[in-house]
Design a protein around this motif. Structure first.
Motif, PDB file in Angstrom:
ATOM      1  N   LEU A  57       0.561 -17.242   2.855  1.00 49.78           N
ATOM      2  CA  LEU A  57       0.294 -16.504   1.606  1.00 49.78           C
ATOM      3  C   LEU A  57      -1.126 -16.735   1.127  1.00 49.78           C
ATOM      4  N   GLU A  58      -1.570 -17.976   1.265  1.00 55.15           N
ATOM      5  CA  GLU A  58      -2.891 -18.335   0.777  1.00 55.15           C
ATOM      6  C   GLU A  58      -3.966 -17.565   1.561  1.00 55.15           C
ATOM      7  N   VAL A  59      -3.805 -17.495   2.878  1.00 52.59           N
ATOM      8  CA  VAL A  59      -4.781 -16.774   3.704  1.00 52.59           C
ATOM      9  C   VAL A  59      -4.715 -15.263   3.433  1.00 52.59           C
ATOM     10  N   ILE A  60      -3.507 -14.745   3.270  1.00 57.50           N
ATOM     11  CA  ILE A  60      -3.358 -13.304   3.000  1.00 57.50           C
ATOM     12  C   ILE A  60      -4.015 -12.956   1.661  1.00 57.50           C
ATOM     13  N   ALA A  61      -3.818 -13.802   0.645  1.00 59.16           N
ATOM     14  CA  ALA A  61      -4.423 -13.545  -0.669  1.00 59.16           C
ATOM     15  C   ALA A  61      -5.949 -13.583  -0.580  1.00 59.16           C
ATOM     16  N   ARG A  62      -6.475 -14.525   0.210  1.00 62.02           N
ATOM     17  CA  ARG A  62      -7.938 -14.582   0.366  1.00 62.02           C
ATOM     18  C   ARG A  62      -8.438 -13.361   1.125  1.00 62.02           C
ATOM     19  N   ALA A  63      -7.689 -12.909   2.121  1.00 64.14           N
ATOM     20  CA  ALA A  63      -8.078 -11.694   2.852  1.00 64.14           C
ATOM     21  C   ALA A  63      -8.094 -10.502   1.890  1.00 64.14           C
ATOM     22  N   ALA A  64      -7.101 -10.453   0.989  1.00 62.78           N
ATOM     23  CA  ALA A  64      -7.024  -9.324   0.045  1.00 62.78           C
ATOM     24  C   ALA A  64      -8.212  -9.312  -0.920  1.00 62.78           C
ATOM     25  N   SER A  65      -8.798 -10.488  -1.150  1.00 61.67           N
ATOM     26  CA  SER A  65      -9.973 -10.513  -2.038  1.00 61.67           C
ATOM     27  C   SER A  65     -11.245 -10.068  -1.294  1.00 61.67           C
ATOM     28  N   LEU A  66     -11.188 -10.032   0.029  1.00 59.66           N
ATOM     29  CA  LEU A  66     -12.360  -9.657   0.822  1.00 59.66           C
ATOM     30  C   LEU A  66     -12.335  -8.207   1.301  1.00 59.66           C
ATOM     31  N   PHE A  67     -11.111  -7.644   1.390  1.00 62.57           N
ATOM     32  CA  PHE A  67     -10.963  -6.291   1.954  1.00 62.57           C
ATOM     33  C   PHE A  67     -10.255  -5.378   0.950  1.00 62.57           C
ATOM     34  N   ASP A  68     -10.434  -4.053   1.139  1.00 59.41           N
ATOM     35  CA  ASP A  68      -9.772  -3.096   0.245  1.00 59.41           C
ATOM     36  C   ASP A  68      -8.271  -3.062   0.499  1.00 59.41           C
ATOM     37  N   GLU A  69      -7.900  -3.175   1.778  1.00 57.25           N
ATOM     38  CA  GLU A  69      -6.470  -3.161   2.106  1.00 57.25           C
ATOM     39  C   GLU A  69      -6.197  -4.174   3.218  1.00 57.25           C
TER      40      GLU A  69
END
Ligand code: ADP
Length: 166
Positions: free
Chosen positions: A18-30
């Motif tokens: 979850l932590e990595v997915i949330a950080r990815a979501a802050s870097l990408f639009d989708e």
């Protein structure tokens, strides 16, 4: 639109994911959370359960889509979806040694880049395998998995040889 994919079997999804997915979501639009099934692997949860758990857990986060991915080439999946980056969490040098050749191959096959995010120290020891092992021996894993996953683990999810989606 910058689109990334976080691939994995998520059997089950845990706080490190979850932590990595949330950080990815802050870097990408989708961010597409692509839930994979390897026909050679035995899973604790069915594909439908793994998808449900990921969707329940990620519902409150914006810009995240959860979908199944077959056992075909990830590079081809990325090409078809217009994905510019694969995002992976790195826990250790052995994760890196395992991931580097795949990252290079994926870029050579379809031009997709792989972005590595260092795992959060608090979750660096987490893997779905370890969580299942601890829970199976009666240990508490409530600090490591989201509530909906914990509920299913306590209830005793299915143990299946999952079939790839058609
Ligand atoms: P797989 O099914 O590919 O063996 P998982 O479903 O367990 O892997 O995990 C998917 C991806 O999530 C991994 O490739 C890794 O990038 C990331 N990941 C797994 N555990 C952690 C963790 N504790 N912290 C950060 N990232 C993690």
């Amino acid at each position: 639109m910058r689109r990334a994919v976080c691939p994995g079997s998520f059997d089950p999804i845990h706080n490190g994911h979850l932590e990595v997915i949330a950080r990815a979501a802050s870097l990408f639009d989708e961010v597409i959370v692509a839930v994979s099934t390897n026909p050679a692997k035995k899973y604790r949860f069915t594909l439908a359960e793994r998808l449900d758990m990921a969707r329940e857990t990620l519902a409150s986060l914006k810009g995240i889509v959860v979908e199944p991915v077959g056992d075909g080439l990830l590079a081809e999946y990325c090409r078809q979806r217009g994905v510019s980056a694969i995002v992976k969490g790195l826990r250790s040098s052995s994760d890196f040694d395992y991931e580097l050749p795949m990252a290079t191959m994926n870029r050579q096959l379809s031009g997709v880049e792989t972005v590595f995010l260092p795992a959060e120290a608090h979750y660096i020891h987490l893997s779905s395998t370890l969580i299942k092992e601890v829970a199976g021996l009666g240990g508490s894993v409530s600090d490591y998995v989201p509530r909906s996953v914990h509920r299913r683990m306590v209830a005793g999810g299915s143990s299946v040889d999952d079939q790839p989606r058609g």
